[in-house]
Design a protein around this motif. Structure first.
Motif, PDB file in Angstrom:
ATOM      1  N   VAL A   1      -0.301   4.372 -14.663  1.00  0.00           N
ATOM      2  CA  VAL A   1       0.212   3.610 -13.544  1.00  0.00           C
ATOM      3  C   VAL A   1      -0.732   2.779 -13.109  1.00  0.00           C
ATOM      4  CG1 VAL A   1       0.782   4.462 -11.291  1.00  0.00           C
ATOM      5  CG2 VAL A   1       2.031   5.737 -13.072  1.00  0.00           C
ATOM      6  N   PRO A   2      -2.109   3.088 -12.947  1.00  0.00           N
ATOM      7  CA  PRO A   2      -2.896   2.079 -12.321  1.00  0.00           C
ATOM      8  C   PRO A   2      -2.911   0.639 -12.883  1.00  0.00           C
ATOM      9  CG  PRO A   2      -3.897   4.275 -12.830  1.00  0.00           C
ATOM     10  CD  PRO A   2      -2.812   4.277 -13.441  1.00  0.00           C
ATOM     11  N   HIS A   3      -2.663   0.587 -14.084  1.00  0.00           N
ATOM     12  CA  HIS A   3      -2.748  -0.662 -14.971  1.00  0.00           C
ATOM     13  C   HIS A   3      -1.390  -1.507 -14.717  1.00  0.00           C
ATOM     14  CE1 HIS A   3      -6.609   0.180 -16.172  1.00  0.00           C
ATOM     15  NE2 HIS A   3      -6.281   1.051 -16.783  1.00  0.00           N
ATOM     16  N   SER A   4      -0.381  -0.470 -14.700  1.00  0.00           N
ATOM     17  CA  SER A   4       0.962  -1.126 -14.363  1.00  0.00           C
ATOM     18  C   SER A   4       1.036  -1.489 -13.039  1.00  0.00           C
ATOM     19  CB  SER A   4       2.134  -0.221 -14.561  1.00  0.00           C
ATOM     20  OG  SER A   4       1.985   0.434 -16.102  1.00  0.00           O
ATOM     21  N   LEU A   5       0.241  -0.888 -12.032  1.00  0.00           N
ATOM     22  CA  LEU A   5       0.333  -1.236 -10.796  1.00  0.00           C
ATOM     23  C   LEU A   5      -0.399  -2.819 -10.764  1.00  0.00           C
ATOM     24  CD1 LEU A   5       0.394  -1.021  -7.594  1.00  0.00           C
ATOM     25  CD2 LEU A   5      -1.563   0.329  -7.854  1.00  0.00           C
ATOM     26  N   ALA A   6      -1.473  -2.754 -11.291  1.00  0.00           N
ATOM     27  CA  ALA A   6      -2.100  -4.159 -11.412  1.00  0.00           C
ATOM     28  C   ALA A   6      -1.266  -5.231 -12.008  1.00  0.00           C
ATOM     29  CB  ALA A   6      -3.341  -4.100 -12.488  1.00  0.00           C
ATOM     30  N   MET A   7      -0.280  -4.984 -12.884  1.00  0.00           N
ATOM     31  CA  MET A   7       0.725  -5.979 -13.494  1.00  0.00           C
ATOM     32  C   MET A   7       1.522  -6.340 -12.267  1.00  0.00           C
ATOM     33  SD  MET A   7       1.169  -4.657 -17.442  1.00  0.00           S
ATOM     34  CE  MET A   7       2.401  -6.010 -17.632  1.00  0.00           C
TER      35      MET A   7
ATOM     36  N   LYS B   1     -13.541  -0.939   4.929  1.00  0.00           N
ATOM     37  CA  LYS B   1     -12.253  -0.058   5.080  1.00  0.00           C
ATOM     38  C   LYS B   1     -11.728   0.622   4.105  1.00  0.00           C
ATOM     39  CE  LYS B   1     -12.806  -0.847   9.550  1.00  0.00           C
ATOM     40  NZ  LYS B   1     -12.925   0.294  10.547  1.00  0.00           N
ATOM     41  N   VAL B   2     -11.337   1.941   4.070  1.00  0.00           N
ATOM     42  CA  VAL B   2     -10.843   2.663   3.078  1.00  0.00           C
ATOM     43  C   VAL B   2      -9.567   3.136   3.501  1.00  0.00           C
ATOM     44  CG1 VAL B   2     -11.043   4.657   1.440  1.00  0.00           C
ATOM     45  CG2 VAL B   2     -12.996   3.547   2.102  1.00  0.00           C
ATOM     46  N   PHE B   3      -8.437   2.711   2.728  1.00  0.00           N
ATOM     47  CA  PHE B   3      -7.242   3.323   2.987  1.00  0.00           C
ATOM     48  C   PHE B   3      -6.387   4.047   1.662  1.00  0.00           C
ATOM     49  CE2 PHE B   3      -7.062  -1.077   5.113  1.00  0.00           C
ATOM     50  CZ  PHE B   3      -7.604  -0.615   6.301  1.00  0.00           C
ATOM     51  N   THR B   4      -5.925   5.122   1.857  1.00  0.00           N
ATOM     52  CA  THR B   4      -5.514   5.684   0.723  1.00  0.00           C
ATOM     53  C   THR B   4      -3.998   5.748   0.623  1.00  0.00           C
ATOM     54  OG1 THR B   4      -5.380   8.009   1.844  1.00  0.00           O
ATOM     55  CG2 THR B   4      -7.169   7.566   0.587  1.00  0.00           C
TER      56      THR B   4
ATOM     57  N   GLY C   1       3.268  -0.927  -5.481  1.00  0.00           N
ATOM     58  CA  GLY C   1       2.986  -2.383  -5.493  1.00  0.00           C
ATOM     59  C   GLY C   1       3.688  -3.065  -4.076  1.00  0.00           C
ATOM     60  N   GLU C   2       4.942  -2.728  -3.670  1.00  0.00           N
ATOM     61  CA  GLU C   2       5.611  -3.070  -2.645  1.00  0.00           C
ATOM     62  C   GLU C   2       4.900  -2.781  -1.413  1.00  0.00           C
ATOM     63  OE1 GLU C   2       8.539  -5.341  -2.675  1.00  0.00           O
ATOM     64  OE2 GLU C   2       7.291  -5.516  -4.487  1.00  0.00           O
ATOM     65  N   LEU C   3       4.453  -1.327  -1.289  1.00  0.00           N
ATOM     66  CA  LEU C   3       3.844  -0.904  -0.144  1.00  0.00           C
ATOM     67  C   LEU C   3       2.524  -1.619   0.133  1.00  0.00           C
ATOM     68  CD1 LEU C   3       3.426   2.879   0.857  1.00  0.00           C
ATOM     69  CD2 LEU C   3       1.316   1.103   0.832  1.00  0.00           C
ATOM     70  N   ILE C   4       1.684  -1.860  -1.320  1.00  0.00           N
ATOM     71  CA  ILE C   4       0.609  -2.588  -0.656  1.00  0.00           C
ATOM     72  C   ILE C   4       0.823  -3.783  -0.479  1.00  0.00           C
ATOM     73  CG2 ILE C   4      -1.669  -3.473  -2.085  1.00  0.00           C
ATOM     74  CD1 ILE C   4      -1.401  -0.881  -3.930  1.00  0.00           C
ATOM     75  N   ARG C   5       1.756  -4.709  -1.025  1.00  0.00           N
ATOM     76  CA  ARG C   5       1.900  -6.023  -0.602  1.00  0.00           C
ATOM     77  C   ARG C   5       2.204  -6.185   0.911  1.00  0.00           C
ATOM     78  NH1 ARG C   5       3.227  -9.407  -4.990  1.00  0.00           N
ATOM     79  NH2 ARG C   5       3.627  -8.342  -7.031  1.00  0.00           N
ATOM     80  N   TYR C   6       3.168  -5.311   1.432  1.00  0.00           N
ATOM     81  CA  TYR C   6       3.704  -4.998   2.670  1.00  0.00           C
ATOM     82  C   TYR C   6       2.747  -4.879   3.749  1.00  0.00           C
ATOM     83  CZ  TYR C   6       7.035  -4.434   6.571  1.00  0.00           C
ATOM     84  OH  TYR C   6       7.900  -4.455   7.739  1.00  0.00           O
ATOM     85  N   TYR C   7       1.827  -3.709   3.510  1.00  0.00           N
ATOM     86  CA  TYR C   7       1.031  -3.034   4.237  1.00  0.00           C
ATOM     87  C   TYR C   7      -0.531  -3.664   4.243  1.00  0.00           C
ATOM     88  CZ  TYR C   7       4.144  -0.034   6.216  1.00  0.00           C
ATOM     89  OH  TYR C   7       5.331   0.653   6.825  1.00  0.00           O
TER      90      TYR C   7
ATOM     91  N   ILE D   1       3.611   8.086   7.241  1.00  0.00           N
ATOM     92  CA  ILE D   1       4.711   8.197   6.337  1.00  0.00           C
ATOM     93  C   ILE D   1       5.518   6.806   6.346  1.00  0.00           C
ATOM     94  CG2 ILE D   1       6.830   9.585   5.944  1.00  0.00           C
ATOM     95  CD1 ILE D   1       4.510  10.989   5.937  1.00  0.00           C
ATOM     96  N   VAL D   2       5.695   6.290   5.042  1.00  0.00           N
ATOM     97  CA  VAL D   2       6.420   5.050   4.670  1.00  0.00           C
ATOM     98  C   VAL D   2       7.553   5.538   3.706  1.00  0.00           C
ATOM     99  CG1 VAL D   2       6.239   2.906   3.731  1.00  0.00           C
ATOM    100  CG2 VAL D   2       4.501   3.841   4.916  1.00  0.00           C
TER     101      VAL D   2
END
Length: 221
Positions: A101-107, A27-30, A74-80, A176-177
């Motif tokens: 941003v990508p690697h900061s997101l991973a952190m 499944k692909v979510f953007t 990161g908070e959005l990904i954690r929540y949804y 929309i979030v």
């Protein structure tokens, strides 16, 4: 990214995601972050075959730097999407091209990240990825959640929307979030939650290598 539809690097990441969907049933979510005005562009991602297109948008997010942007995403990904398996990102955006941003997101998510994927396949017990850093090739067996960035799309795979997909995408809605939906405090995002601030922006002048180099010849007689 806040420029998913316009940024070629993000479209390359989307191509990898769609290949995984086509071959293995992923499944692909953007997830995008930006003003509400970009919702029509985000909607067009449905024409590429994504399952859900989400736009994180709040006035409190304006002025977010690398750290604040990564925290918000990161908070959005954690929540949804707490059960996500893999995050794919373009290696940089068009506005600042920091690539942070990508690697900061991973952190922010507490997961490992690797750059420049050139091969990605699903094995029986794990995902196998090949990364290229300069001239070195690194093979990663992914048994836990990870984040990968891409510079180019998968070889011999083109993910272009068909006319019927473009027409169908017009009837779909972008989710929309807001920062309020995620219970994020104002002081954690936007300018208040940023460690850096943009003073000014200017367009980078393209200078050819020929113009950059000076050759001096001393001829002794």
């Amino acid at each position: 990214s806040n420029e998913v539809f316009h940024n070629p690097a993000d479209l390359n990441a989307l191509a990898w995601a769609m290949k995984l969907k086509q071959m293995y049933g992923f499944k692909v979510f953007t997830v995008s972050m930006g003003p509400l005005s970009v919702a029509p562009q985000i909607r067009q991602l449905y024409s590429y075959g994504v399952d859900r297109a989400i736009l994180l948008s709040s006035k409190t997010l304006i002025g977010s730097d690398t750290y604040a942007t990564a925290y918000a995403l990161g908070e959005l990904i954690r929540y949804y999407f707490p059960d996500y398996e893999l995050i794919l990102c373009g290696d940089k955006t068009l506005d600042s091209e920091t690539g942070q941003v990508p690697h900061s997101l991973a952190m922010a998510l507490g997961i490992m990240s690797f750059p420049n994927i050139v091969q990605l396949s699903d094995k029986e017990t794990c995902l196998e990825a090949t990364c290229v850093a300069e001239s070195d090739r690194l093979k990663v067996l992914m048994k836990e959640k990870m984040l990968f960035t891409v510079t180019q799309g998968p070889r011999e795979y083109v993910n272009l929307p068909e006319i019927k997909d473009i027409i169908e995408s017009e009837s779909k809605e972008v989710e929309i979030v807001t920062s309020e939906d995620l219970n994020m405090k104002d002081e954690d995002v936007g300018q208040k939650g940023s460690y850096t601030k943009v003073i000014s922006l200017h367009e980078k002048n393209a200078v050819t290598k020929r113009m950059q180099q000076n050759f001096v010849f001393n001829e002794e007689k």
